[in-house]
Design an enzyme around this catalytic site. Structure first.
Site, PDB file in Angstrom:
ATOM      1  N   LEU A  33       0.811  -1.220   0.000  1.00  0.00           N
ATOM      2  CA  LEU A  33       0.000   0.000   0.000  1.00  0.00           C
ATOM      3  C   LEU A  33       0.844   1.269   0.000  1.00  0.00           C
ATOM      4  CD1 LEU A  33      -2.688  -1.156   2.586  1.00  0.00           C
ATOM      5  CD2 LEU A  33      -2.678  -1.431   0.091  1.00  0.00           C
ATOM      6  N   HIS A  34       0.373   2.261  -0.730  1.00  0.00           N
ATOM      7  CA  HIS A  34       0.998   3.585  -0.751  1.00  0.00           C
ATOM      8  C   HIS A  34      -0.083   4.619  -0.440  1.00  0.00           C
ATOM      9  CE1 HIS A  34      -0.880   3.877  -4.666  1.00  0.00           C
ATOM     10  NE2 HIS A  34      -0.191   2.834  -5.105  1.00  0.00           N
ATOM     11  N   HIS A  37      -3.569   4.339  -2.015  1.00  0.00           N
ATOM     12  CA  HIS A  37      -4.516   3.399  -1.399  1.00  0.00           C
ATOM     13  C   HIS A  37      -5.112   4.012  -0.125  1.00  0.00           C
ATOM     14  CE1 HIS A  37      -1.749   0.356  -3.413  1.00  0.00           C
ATOM     15  NE2 HIS A  37      -2.923  -0.024  -3.855  1.00  0.00           N
ATOM     16  N   GLN A  61      -5.704 -12.356 -12.590  1.00  0.00           N
ATOM     17  CA  GLN A  61      -5.589 -11.157 -13.434  1.00  0.00           C
ATOM     18  C   GLN A  61      -4.181 -10.942 -13.970  1.00  0.00           C
ATOM     19  OE1 GLN A  61      -6.917  -8.588 -10.003  1.00  0.00           O
ATOM     20  NE2 GLN A  61      -5.493  -7.115 -10.892  1.00  0.00           N
ATOM     21  N   GLU A 150      -8.871   6.101  -9.718  1.00  0.00           N
ATOM     22  CA  GLU A 150      -9.063   6.461 -11.131  1.00  0.00           C
ATOM     23  C   GLU A 150      -7.786   6.276 -11.947  1.00  0.00           C
ATOM     24  OE1 GLU A 150     -10.725  10.393 -11.067  1.00  0.00           O
ATOM     25  OE2 GLU A 150     -12.732   9.635 -10.595  1.00  0.00           O
ATOM     26  N   LYS A 151      -6.675   5.942 -11.309  1.00  0.00           N
ATOM     27  CA  LYS A 151      -5.473   5.657 -12.107  1.00  0.00           C
ATOM     28  C   LYS A 151      -5.762   4.482 -13.047  1.00  0.00           C
ATOM     29  CE  LYS A 151      -1.694   3.505 -10.692  1.00  0.00           C
ATOM     30  NZ  LYS A 151      -1.446   2.431 -11.698  1.00  0.00           N
ATOM     31  N   ASP A 152      -6.459   3.487 -12.506  1.00  0.00           N
ATOM     32  CA  ASP A 152      -6.881   2.346 -13.328  1.00  0.00           C
ATOM     33  C   ASP A 152      -8.254   2.684 -13.901  1.00  0.00           C
ATOM     34  OD1 ASP A 152      -4.695   0.305 -12.714  1.00  0.00           O
ATOM     35  OD2 ASP A 152      -5.306   0.961 -10.733  1.00  0.00           O
ATOM     36  N   ARG A 189       3.894  -0.549  -8.702  1.00  0.00           N
ATOM     37  CA  ARG A 189       4.909  -0.933  -9.695  1.00  0.00           C
ATOM     38  C   ARG A 189       6.012   0.115  -9.830  1.00  0.00           C
ATOM     39  NH1 ARG A 189       0.196  -3.789 -12.089  1.00  0.00           N
ATOM     40  NH2 ARG A 189       0.763  -5.997 -12.040  1.00  0.00           N
TER      41      ARG A 189
HETATM   42  O1  PAF Z   1      -6.588  -2.413  -8.592  1.00  0.00           O
HETATM   43  C1  PAF Z   1      -6.250  -3.432  -7.950  1.00  0.00           C
HETATM   44  O2  PAF Z   1      -5.458  -3.375  -7.010  1.00  0.00           O
HETATM   45  C2  PAF Z   1      -6.832  -4.788  -8.351  1.00  0.00           C
HETATM   46  O3  PAF Z   1      -7.013  -4.873  -9.720  1.00  0.00           O
HETATM   47  C3  PAF Z   1      -8.128  -5.121  -7.587  1.00  0.00           C
HETATM   48  C4  PAF Z   1      -9.242  -4.155  -7.920  1.00  0.00           C
HETATM   49  C5  PAF Z   1      -7.866  -5.125  -6.095  1.00  0.00           C
HETATM   50  C6  PAF Z   1      -8.604  -6.527  -7.996  1.00  0.00           C
HETATM   51  O4  PAF Z   1      -7.641  -7.485  -7.731  1.00  0.00           O
END
Ligand code: PAF
Length: 282
Positions: A33-34, A37, A61, A150-152, A189
């Site tokens: 976590l950063h 999060h 994933q 929203e980064k993702d 990352r």
């Molecule tokens: O964004 C993430 O960290 C992951 O894709 C998530 C939403 C926790 C699902 O594994």
């Protein structure tokens, strides 16, 4: 903060909260976590009475050759950070708890069309893995509200669509991108990068701001703007992935008349594949 590892324990602690009429806020994560999060935790606290976070590095994933094996696992530090930010419960299940019949036999959730674009094209099956685990986590936690960064941006759209299509009773909230002082979007990352690469990484956001400015100033040749940005990234030392100027509603390529846009970008720098985006309202 109470940490639980099984669905049975999770249900037991959360049922007690629900019986007391508490609204449950949920922040799913893969750990390491950063500050980004932790801002999701802040938002969950502001939108609910009880905050649950999960840490699960979801194998479904990750594609072949991706960083599943190296993905940083830092449970103890993560627990301390969550606790210091006022998270109430952490759910940290094992692979067996989440996929008791094995990954191959797992029912999967496919969100069509949008899952195949951009990150989905570069990482086939990635969004099926995300949608599947998020649907399962929603079933386990049964939150009233769930917060995603929203980064993702594409991931957030996939999750919104999945929640709507499956009529899941969860409010989905996006949270603005957390950045360092040089504009680099915070990401687990980034930890793969050297000091020099971290400096170079800031070019990704700089190209997005520049492209956004050009579009806000009335430029409509989106292909040329994207090409220029990709060239700048290559000159800085990145390897191309995609650079897409999209209509925000469905992430299809933007047309000249669209007013609500988002530029989605991904590029590889050394050992890391970085993503970032910028929203534009014309
Ligand atoms: O964004 C993430 O960290 C992951 O894709 C998530 C939403 C926790 C699902 O594994």
């Amino acid at each position: 903060m109470i940490t639980v590892h099984t669905i049975a324990e999770l249900r037991s602690v959360l049922n007690a909260e629900r019986r007391n009429g508490k609204r449950i806020g949920f922040v799913p994560t893969m750990g390491n976590l950063h500050e980004g999060h932790l801002q999701l935790i802040d938002q969950a606290k502001a939108s609910s009475d009880v905050v649950v976070s999960s840490i699960f590095v979801n194998p479904l994933q990750f594609g072949a050759g991706e960083d599943l094996g190296n993905y940083p696992r830092t449970l103890q530090q993560d627990q301390e950070k969550l606790e210091s930010r006022g998270c109430d419960f952490l759910f940290a299940p094992t692979d067996e708890e989440v996929y008791p019949h094995g990954r191959e036999a797992q029912t999967q959730v496919e969100v069509p069309v949008i899952s195949d674009l951009y990150c989905g094209a570069s990482r086939p099956g990635h969004f099926r893995g995300v949608a599947t685990v998020v649907a399962k986590l929603f079933g386990m936690v049964q939150p009233d509200v769930a917060i995603f960064g929203e980064k993702d941006f594409q991931q957030l759209m996939v999750i919104r669509r999945m929640t709507e299509d499956l009529s899941l009773p969860v409010e989905i909230q996006g949270s603005p991108i957390a950045r360092n002082e040089k504009g680099l979007a915070l990401s687990s990352r980034n930890g793969y990068l050297s000091a020099e690469e971290l400096e170079t990484a800031t070019v990704l956001n700089a190209t997005l701001r520049n492209a956004s400015e050009q579009i806000s100033n009335g430029q409509k040749d989106f292909a040329a703007i994207a090409e220029q940005a990709q060239n700048e990234l290559e000159q800085a030392g990145f390897e191309r992935d995609y650079y897409a100027i999209c209509r925000r509603a469905d992430l299809q390529p933007a047309s000249e008349d669209d007013k609500e846009l988002v530029i989605l970008a991904a590029a590889r720098l050394g050992p890391a594949r970085l993503i970032d985006n910028i929203q534009i309202d014309l």
